[in-house]
Design a protein around this motif. Structure first.
Motif, PDB file in Angstrom:
ATOM      1  N   GLN A 143       0.963  -0.978  -0.111  1.00 17.57           N
ATOM      2  CA  GLN A 143       0.224  -0.033  -0.061  1.00 17.57           C
ATOM      3  C   GLN A 143       0.898   1.298   0.029  1.00 17.57           C
ATOM      4  O   GLN A 143       0.623   2.327  -0.866  1.00 17.57           O
ATOM      5  CB  GLN A 143      -0.790   0.087   1.148  1.00 17.57           C
ATOM      6  CG  GLN A 143      -2.043  -0.993   1.098  1.00 17.57           C
ATOM      7  CD  GLN A 143      -2.802  -1.093   2.365  1.00 17.57           C
ATOM      8  OE1 GLN A 143      -2.215  -1.082   3.561  1.00 17.57           O
ATOM      9  NE2 GLN A 143      -3.975  -1.499   2.167  1.00 17.57           N
ATOM     10  N   VAL A 144       1.896   1.209   0.849  1.00 14.49           N
ATOM     11  CA  VAL A 144       2.786   2.407   0.813  1.00 14.49           C
ATOM     12  C   VAL A 144       3.556   2.631  -0.368  1.00 14.49           C
ATOM     13  O   VAL A 144       3.573   3.712  -1.245  1.00 14.49           O
ATOM     14  CB  VAL A 144       3.771   2.280   1.930  1.00 14.49           C
ATOM     15  CG1 VAL A 144       4.838   3.385   1.764  1.00 14.49           C
ATOM     16  CG2 VAL A 144       3.158   2.472   3.180  1.00 14.49           C
ATOM     17  N   ILE A 145       4.076   1.480  -1.061  1.00 17.89           N
ATOM     18  CA  ILE A 145       4.931   1.520  -2.269  1.00 17.89           C
ATOM     19  C   ILE A 145       4.003   2.003  -3.668  1.00 17.89           C
ATOM     20  O   ILE A 145       4.284   2.806  -4.255  1.00 17.89           O
ATOM     21  CB  ILE A 145       5.304   0.051  -2.723  1.00 17.89           C
ATOM     22  CG1 ILE A 145       6.520  -0.452  -1.718  1.00 17.89           C
ATOM     23  CG2 ILE A 145       5.646   0.070  -4.197  1.00 17.89           C
ATOM     24  CD1 ILE A 145       6.683  -2.006  -1.940  1.00 17.89           C
ATOM     25  N   ALA A 146       2.565   1.522  -3.463  1.00 26.88           N
ATOM     26  CA  ALA A 146       1.713   1.939  -4.556  1.00 26.88           C
ATOM     27  C   ALA A 146       1.145   3.312  -4.475  1.00 26.88           C
ATOM     28  O   ALA A 146       0.836   4.138  -5.382  1.00 26.88           O
ATOM     29  CB  ALA A 146       0.663   1.097  -4.736  1.00 26.88           C
ATOM     30  N   SER A 147       1.384   3.771  -3.168  1.00 28.76           N
ATOM     31  CA  SER A 147       0.644   5.151  -3.004  1.00 28.76           C
ATOM     32  C   SER A 147       1.536   6.305  -3.221  1.00 28.76           C
ATOM     33  O   SER A 147       1.244   7.466  -3.178  1.00 28.76           O
ATOM     34  CB  SER A 147      -0.074   5.231  -1.513  1.00 28.76           C
ATOM     35  OG  SER A 147       1.059   4.886  -0.744  1.00 28.76           O
ATOM     36  N   VAL A 148       3.024   6.051  -2.933  1.00 25.90           N
ATOM     37  CA  VAL A 148       3.905   7.154  -2.995  1.00 25.90           C
ATOM     38  C   VAL A 148       4.504   7.570  -4.395  1.00 25.90           C
ATOM     39  O   VAL A 148       5.213   8.537  -4.536  1.00 25.90           O
ATOM     40  CB  VAL A 148       5.070   6.717  -2.181  1.00 25.90           C
ATOM     41  CG1 VAL A 148       4.681   6.733  -0.728  1.00 25.90           C
ATOM     42  CG2 VAL A 148       5.856   5.616  -2.328  1.00 25.90           C
ATOM     43  N   ALA A 149       4.278   6.719  -5.287  1.00 27.85           N
ATOM     44  CA  ALA A 149       4.686   7.256  -6.542  1.00 27.85           C
ATOM     45  C   ALA A 149       3.608   6.856  -7.790  1.00 27.85           C
ATOM     46  O   ALA A 149       2.545   6.283  -7.435  1.00 27.85           O
ATOM     47  CB  ALA A 149       6.031   6.323  -6.833  1.00 27.85           C
ATOM     48  N   GLY A 150       3.744   7.526  -8.872  1.00 28.93           N
ATOM     49  CA  GLY A 150       2.754   7.211  -9.916  1.00 28.93           C
ATOM     50  C   GLY A 150       2.351   8.728 -10.722  1.00 28.93           C
ATOM     51  O   GLY A 150       2.426   9.753 -10.023  1.00 28.93           O
ATOM     52  N   GLU A 193      -8.379   5.967   0.731  1.00 33.38           N
ATOM     53  CA  GLU A 193      -9.594   5.694   1.512  1.00 33.38           C
ATOM     54  C   GLU A 193      -9.499   4.417   2.429  1.00 33.38           C
ATOM     55  O   GLU A 193     -10.026   4.424   3.532  1.00 33.38           O
ATOM     56  CB  GLU A 193     -10.531   5.400   0.415  1.00 33.38           C
ATOM     57  CG  GLU A 193     -11.002   6.875  -0.159  1.00 33.38           C
ATOM     58  CD  GLU A 193     -11.743   7.758   0.916  1.00 33.38           C
ATOM     59  OE1 GLU A 193     -12.621   7.306   1.868  1.00 33.38           O
ATOM     60  OE2 GLU A 193     -11.271   8.807   0.800  1.00 33.38           O
ATOM     61  N   ARG A 194      -8.837   3.498   1.880  1.00 30.33           N
ATOM     62  CA  ARG A 194      -8.604   2.231   2.724  1.00 30.33           C
ATOM     63  C   ARG A 194      -7.483   2.474   4.044  1.00 30.33           C
ATOM     64  O   ARG A 194      -8.042   1.972   4.947  1.00 30.33           O
ATOM     65  CB  ARG A 194      -7.966   1.069   1.822  1.00 30.33           C
ATOM     66  CG  ARG A 194      -8.802   0.439   0.778  1.00 30.33           C
ATOM     67  CD  ARG A 194      -8.129  -0.677   0.065  1.00 30.33           C
ATOM     68  NE  ARG A 194      -8.841  -0.944  -1.179  1.00 30.33           N
ATOM     69  CZ  ARG A 194      -9.246  -2.407  -1.604  1.00 30.33           C
ATOM     70  NH1 ARG A 194      -8.462  -3.306  -0.632  1.00 30.33           N
ATOM     71  NH2 ARG A 194      -9.862  -2.707  -2.643  1.00 30.33           N
ATOM     72  N   LYS A 211      -7.328   5.391   5.471  1.00 32.54           N
ATOM     73  CA  LYS A 211      -8.284   6.144   6.371  1.00 32.54           C
ATOM     74  C   LYS A 211      -9.081   5.210   7.307  1.00 32.54           C
ATOM     75  O   LYS A 211      -9.396   5.362   8.755  1.00 32.54           O
ATOM     76  CB  LYS A 211      -9.223   7.138   5.649  1.00 32.54           C
ATOM     77  CG  LYS A 211      -8.709   8.098   5.044  1.00 32.54           C
ATOM     78  CD  LYS A 211      -9.367   9.332   4.440  1.00 32.54           C
ATOM     79  CE  LYS A 211      -8.653  10.175   3.637  1.00 32.54           C
ATOM     80  NZ  LYS A 211      -9.815  11.178   2.819  1.00 32.54           N
ATOM     81  N   MET A 212      -9.614   4.001   6.552  1.00 31.01           N
ATOM     82  CA  MET A 212     -10.378   2.892   7.547  1.00 31.01           C
ATOM     83  C   MET A 212      -9.646   2.400   8.341  1.00 31.01           C
ATOM     84  O   MET A 212     -10.224   2.226   9.690  1.00 31.01           O
ATOM     85  CB  MET A 212     -11.032   2.029   6.569  1.00 31.01           C
ATOM     86  CG  MET A 212     -11.975   2.615   5.660  1.00 31.01           C
ATOM     87  SD  MET A 212     -12.745   1.388   4.535  1.00 31.01           S
ATOM     88  CE  MET A 212     -13.604   0.113   5.516  1.00 31.01           C
ATOM     89  N   VAL A 213      -8.356   2.005   8.293  1.00 31.63           N
ATOM     90  CA  VAL A 213      -7.440   1.481   9.105  1.00 31.63           C
ATOM     91  C   VAL A 213      -7.209   2.378  10.166  1.00 31.63           C
ATOM     92  O   VAL A 213      -7.131   2.310  11.480  1.00 31.63           O
ATOM     93  CB  VAL A 213      -6.204   0.911   8.578  1.00 31.63           C
ATOM     94  CG1 VAL A 213      -5.240   0.320   9.472  1.00 31.63           C
ATOM     95  CG2 VAL A 213      -6.616  -0.352   7.559  1.00 31.63           C
ATOM     96  N   HIS A 214      -6.862   3.746   9.791  1.00 29.78           N
ATOM     97  CA  HIS A 214      -6.337   4.533  10.628  1.00 29.78           C
ATOM     98  C   HIS A 214      -7.604   5.094  11.702  1.00 29.78           C
ATOM     99  O   HIS A 214      -7.274   4.975  12.697  1.00 29.78           O
ATOM    100  CB  HIS A 214      -5.924   5.927   9.892  1.00 29.78           C
ATOM    101  CG  HIS A 214      -5.681   7.188  10.955  1.00 29.78           C
ATOM    102  ND1 HIS A 214      -4.301   7.109  11.499  1.00 29.78           N
ATOM    103  CD2 HIS A 214      -6.249   8.123  11.238  1.00 29.78           C
ATOM    104  CE1 HIS A 214      -4.227   8.182  12.214  1.00 29.78           C
ATOM    105  NE2 HIS A 214      -5.340   8.902  12.043  1.00 29.78           N
ATOM    106  N   GLN A 215      -8.744   5.063  11.282  1.00 31.36           N
ATOM    107  CA  GLN A 215      -9.901   5.199  12.134  1.00 31.36           C
ATOM    108  C   GLN A 215     -10.155   4.162  13.259  1.00 31.36           C
ATOM    109  O   GLN A 215     -10.456   4.386  14.296  1.00 31.36           O
ATOM    110  CB  GLN A 215     -11.022   5.519  11.494  1.00 31.36           C
ATOM    111  CG  GLN A 215     -12.557   6.107  12.127  1.00 31.36           C
ATOM    112  CD  GLN A 215     -12.328   7.307  12.797  1.00 31.36           C
ATOM    113  OE1 GLN A 215     -11.853   8.277  12.380  1.00 31.36           O
ATOM    114  NE2 GLN A 215     -12.128   7.247  14.050  1.00 31.36           N
ATOM    115  N   ALA A 216      -9.958   2.913  12.609  1.00 29.87           N
ATOM    116  CA  ALA A 216      -9.886   1.746  13.567  1.00 29.87           C
ATOM    117  C   ALA A 216      -8.899   1.852  14.667  1.00 29.87           C
ATOM    118  O   ALA A 216      -9.376   1.531  15.890  1.00 29.87           O
ATOM    119  CB  ALA A 216      -9.761   0.526  12.752  1.00 29.87           C
TER     120      ALA A 216
END
Length: 203
Positions: free
Chosen positions: A114-121, A134-135, A137-142
């Motif tokens: 998730q980190v690899i795919a979210s920091v580049a592109g 969004e995914r 955020k769900m983990v963070h809220q939990a």
């Protein structure tokens, strides 16, 4: 039986194992990220043709979403187990040590998908990054909810900003991923976790 035979479902009307092909795609995405993983990389690893990929999974974006679902089920199950721990410190320790184990496991790609795919592109993968956000955020809220419960129960001091503490855990998690991808050793990552836990607020 091929190397994916144990996870192939019986009776599928296809000439390849869908579950095994998806596991192979996950490894490509985990190693290269979303943008850098080409369709050639994916089809070669999955052992299928492009028409077969499209027929079974849809396009590259749809394949990544399915691979991400698999990653969350199989590689990030430690998050749910960590949230069930009896104290906030045990939650943090189980989550961070689980992250190290996941990112430095024997034979696995290093870092967090998730980190690899979210920091580049580029702009073409913005929808992927939005979904990852969004995914996340769900983990963070939990985590925030679990820390709030800990504070309500007296397991954390009343003055603790639970959202800020969750942000701290997130920052350490992201740091573990980036360092693991950059070649940090297991010992270095364990030391990072030890130092982070040493700063954990006492009840």
């Amino acid at each position: 039986m091929n190397k994916f035979g144990s996870i192939c479902s019986r009776g599928r009307p296809r000439e390849f194992c869908v579950d095994g092909a998806l596991a192979a795609a996950l490894r490509v995405f985990w190693t290269k990220g979303y943008d850098a993983a080409s369709l050639t990389d994916l089809t070669e690893a999955m052992g299928i043709t492009r028409p077969s990929l499209y027929a079974a999974f849809g396009n590259k974006e749809a394949l990544f979403r399915k691979a991400l679902d698999l990653y969350e089920r199989e590689k990030m199950d430690y998050v749910g187990k960590a949230l069930a721990k009896p104290t906030a410190r045990e939650v943090a320790e189980a989550m961070l040590r689980g992250a190290v184990e996941n990112m430095k496991g024997c034979g696995e790609p290093h870092g967090c998908l998730q980190v690899i795919a979210s920091v580049a592109g580029g702009p073409d993968s913005q929808m992927i990054r939005d979904e990852l956000a969004e995914r996340g955020k769900m983990v963070h809220q939990a985590i925030v909810d679990r820390l709030q419960r800990a504070r309500d129960e007296g397991d954390l001091p009343d003055h603790i900003d639970v959202a800020g503490l969750a942000d701290f855990m997130k920052a350490v998690f992201q740091g573990i991923s980036i360092q693991a991808t950059s070649g940090a050793t297991r010992e270095q990552l364990d030391r990072l976790v030890d130092t982070s836990l040493a700063m954990w607020p006492s009840s």
